[in-house]
Design a protein around this motif. Sequence first.
Motif, PDB file in Angstrom:
ATOM      1  N   VAL A 135       1.046  -1.143  -0.152  1.00 44.98           N
ATOM      2  CA  VAL A 135       0.071   0.136  -0.001  1.00 44.98           C
ATOM      3  C   VAL A 135       1.015   1.135   0.010  1.00 44.98           C
ATOM      4  N   ASN A 136       0.679   2.093  -0.892  1.00 44.86           N
ATOM      5  CA  ASN A 136       1.585   3.307  -1.099  1.00 44.86           C
ATOM      6  C   ASN A 136       0.678   4.518  -0.361  1.00 44.86           C
ATOM      7  N   LEU A 137       1.168   5.125   0.839  1.00 39.76           N
ATOM      8  CA  LEU A 137       0.336   6.186   1.184  1.00 39.76           C
ATOM      9  C   LEU A 137       1.373   7.430   1.412  1.00 39.76           C
ATOM     10  N   THR A 138       2.587   7.235   0.650  1.00 41.57           N
ATOM     11  CA  THR A 138       3.322   8.386   0.905  1.00 41.57           C
ATOM     12  C   THR A 138       3.068   9.740   0.095  1.00 41.57           C
ATOM     13  N   ASN A 139       3.424  10.859   0.524  1.00 38.11           N
ATOM     14  CA  ASN A 139       2.913  12.070  -0.113  1.00 38.11           C
ATOM     15  C   ASN A 139       3.926  12.905  -0.464  1.00 38.11           C
ATOM     16  N   SER A 140       3.474  13.863  -1.482  1.00 36.16           N
ATOM     17  CA  SER A 140       4.553  14.756  -2.020  1.00 36.16           C
ATOM     18  C   SER A 140       4.591  15.783  -0.882  1.00 36.16           C
ATOM     19  N   PRO A 141       5.799  16.303  -0.710  1.00 34.42           N
ATOM     20  CA  PRO A 141       6.070  17.288   0.389  1.00 34.42           C
ATOM     21  C   PRO A 141       5.585  18.831   0.140  1.00 34.42           C
ATOM     22  N   THR A 142       5.140  18.850  -1.148  1.00 36.11           N
ATOM     23  CA  THR A 142       4.793  20.201  -1.634  1.00 36.11           C
ATOM     24  C   THR A 142       3.340  19.938  -2.443  1.00 36.11           C
ATOM     25  N   PHE A 143       2.796  21.087  -2.821  1.00 37.88           N
ATOM     26  CA  PHE A 143       1.454  20.716  -3.738  1.00 37.88           C
ATOM     27  C   PHE A 143       1.761  21.483  -5.121  1.00 37.88           C
ATOM     28  N   ASP A 144       2.707  21.926  -5.246  1.00 41.88           N
ATOM     29  CA  ASP A 144       3.231  22.590  -6.569  1.00 41.88           C
ATOM     30  C   ASP A 144       3.523  21.793  -7.673  1.00 41.88           C
ATOM     31  N   ASP A 145       4.249  22.280  -8.838  1.00 41.27           N
ATOM     32  CA  ASP A 145       4.442  21.284  -9.871  1.00 41.27           C
ATOM     33  C   ASP A 145       5.501  20.279  -9.627  1.00 41.27           C
ATOM     34  N   VAL A 146       6.276  20.535  -8.449  1.00 40.39           N
ATOM     35  CA  VAL A 146       7.173  19.480  -8.204  1.00 40.39           C
ATOM     36  C   VAL A 146       6.640  18.124  -7.828  1.00 40.39           C
ATOM     37  N   SER A 147       5.334  18.119  -7.223  1.00 41.82           N
ATOM     38  CA  SER A 147       4.720  16.999  -6.875  1.00 41.82           C
ATOM     39  C   SER A 147       4.494  16.227  -8.109  1.00 41.82           C
ATOM     40  N   LEU A 148       4.504  16.647  -9.581  1.00 35.04           N
ATOM     41  CA  LEU A 148       4.194  15.724 -10.544  1.00 35.04           C
ATOM     42  C   LEU A 148       5.657  14.755 -10.565  1.00 35.04           C
ATOM     43  N   ASP A 149       6.785  15.329 -10.219  1.00 38.01           N
ATOM     44  CA  ASP A 149       8.114  14.420 -10.515  1.00 38.01           C
ATOM     45  C   ASP A 149       8.014  13.528  -9.385  1.00 38.01           C
ATOM     46  N   PHE A 150       7.556  13.990  -8.066  1.00 34.18           N
ATOM     47  CA  PHE A 150       7.570  12.938  -6.954  1.00 34.18           C
ATOM     48  C   PHE A 150       6.628  12.027  -7.109  1.00 34.18           C
ATOM     49  N   PHE A 151       5.607  11.887  -7.381  1.00 35.34           N
ATOM     50  CA  PHE A 151       4.559  10.770  -8.021  1.00 35.34           C
ATOM     51  C   PHE A 151       5.176   9.816  -8.905  1.00 35.34           C
ATOM     52  N   ARG A 152       5.706  10.488  -9.949  1.00 34.36           N
ATOM     53  CA  ARG A 152       6.256   9.833 -11.210  1.00 34.36           C
ATOM     54  C   ARG A 152       7.428   8.830 -10.368  1.00 34.36           C
ATOM     55  N   ILE A 153       8.356   9.362 -10.196  1.00 29.82           N
ATOM     56  CA  ILE A 153       9.418   8.827  -9.568  1.00 29.82           C
ATOM     57  C   ILE A 153       9.221   7.820  -8.763  1.00 29.82           C
ATOM     58  N   THR A 154       8.606   7.943  -7.722  1.00 29.92           N
ATOM     59  CA  THR A 154       8.191   7.043  -6.592  1.00 29.92           C
ATOM     60  C   THR A 154       7.336   5.914  -7.008  1.00 29.92           C
ATOM     61  N   MET A 155       6.219   6.123  -7.832  1.00 24.70           N
ATOM     62  CA  MET A 155       5.729   5.113  -8.235  1.00 24.70           C
ATOM     63  C   MET A 155       6.384   4.350  -9.362  1.00 24.70           C
ATOM     64  N   ASP A 156       7.495   4.909 -10.236  1.00 25.29           N
ATOM     65  CA  ASP A 156       8.431   3.809 -10.883  1.00 25.29           C
ATOM     66  C   ASP A 156       9.165   2.927 -10.083  1.00 25.29           C
ATOM     67  N   ASN A 157       9.683   3.571  -9.016  1.00 24.80           N
ATOM     68  CA  ASN A 157      10.616   2.665  -8.117  1.00 24.80           C
ATOM     69  C   ASN A 157       9.729   1.737  -7.410  1.00 24.80           C
ATOM     70  N   LEU A 158       8.352   1.962  -6.964  1.00 29.30           N
ATOM     71  CA  LEU A 158       7.901   1.174  -6.176  1.00 29.30           C
ATOM     72  C   LEU A 158       7.477  -0.060  -7.031  1.00 29.30           C
ATOM     73  N   LEU A 159       6.928   0.102  -8.261  1.00 23.35           N
ATOM     74  CA  LEU A 159       6.307  -0.935  -9.115  1.00 23.35           C
ATOM     75  C   LEU A 159       7.619  -1.804  -9.468  1.00 23.35           C
ATOM     76  N   ALA A 160       8.773  -1.093  -9.841  1.00 22.64           N
ATOM     77  CA  ALA A 160       9.820  -1.833 -10.268  1.00 22.64           C
ATOM     78  C   ALA A 160      10.269  -2.882  -9.163  1.00 22.64           C
ATOM     79  N   ALA A 161      10.342  -2.402  -7.974  1.00 18.69           N
ATOM     80  CA  ALA A 161      10.738  -3.309  -6.751  1.00 18.69           C
ATOM     81  C   ALA A 161       9.510  -4.424  -6.449  1.00 18.69           C
ATOM     82  N   ALA A 162       8.472  -3.856  -6.353  1.00 17.30           N
ATOM     83  CA  ALA A 162       7.412  -4.613  -6.434  1.00 17.30           C
ATOM     84  C   ALA A 162       7.223  -5.925  -7.466  1.00 17.30           C
ATOM     85  N   GLU A 163       7.449  -5.596  -8.572  1.00 12.66           N
ATOM     86  CA  GLU A 163       7.473  -6.741  -9.676  1.00 12.66           C
ATOM     87  C   GLU A 163       8.670  -7.635  -9.363  1.00 12.66           C
ATOM     88  N   ARG A 164       9.796  -7.193  -8.867  1.00 12.13           N
ATOM     89  CA  ARG A 164      10.999  -8.078  -8.643  1.00 12.13           C
ATOM     90  C   ARG A 164      10.540  -8.946  -7.521  1.00 12.13           C
TER      91      ARG A 164
END
Length: 245
Positions: free
Chosen positions: A55-84
């Motif tokens: 379950v991924n309940l992490t949150n971006s530290p900001t509400f601005d456009d930086v949050s786009l990179d946060f969620f993209r990177i964290t989900m890519d990392n999580l899914l790659a690790a979960a698949e492995r």
Amino acid sequence: MKVAVIGGTGLIGSQVVKILNAAGHEAVPHSLSTGVDLLTGQGLPQALEGADAVVNLTNSPTFDDVSLDFFRITMDNLLAAAERAGVGHAVVLSIVGADQVPGLDYYRAKVLQEDVLKAGPVPYSIVRATQFFEFMDAVLSWTDDGETVRLPSTPLQPMAAADVARAVADVTVDSPLGGTRDVAGPEVFPLDELGRITLAARGDKRTVVTDDSAGMFAAVPGDAIIAKSDVLIAPTHYRDWLASA
């Protein structure tokens, strides 16, 4: 069932862990404080070892456009690790109507998070919730000048964090939805009215001024973040929650 709860020490995550463990599952909380960093991938292999679901309940530290990179990177990392790790179910918490509010960077970022999950290699479920009762103090602080609070009349259908956690826990231990479950509170309020109810219940003398250009929710069009059809209605009413808080 063994469940890795990333962001498991936060408002929702800590309650999800408690609910799952009370039901006889093995829910393990993970966060930066326990050595798991979704942005770098540090600690993920260990956190996901032997897990049936994550379950991924992490949150971006900001509400601005930086949050786009946060969620993209964290989900890519999580899914790659979960698949492995052979994890069979990935669950994220998102926002009802997020795709209807393109004017808010944070809502666009949550939609991006959903899209990465949907396109990923792990069977998934998305729980979309409405705004939490617990965030009302923060909303009131955004436009507070000490005597007045300016709030738009944007319709909200808020719910208790405990009800959100229950919905996430229930979805986690079930088969992957391959889709989305919406959960929402039992009542709809204009945000300015919700502010007045909150201040009155607390004996707070500040005055709420209706201003449809004030604060983040001013960018929400119409009833975009009100639940529509096929929604699970949570049991807790706002006035009851205020009285017991």
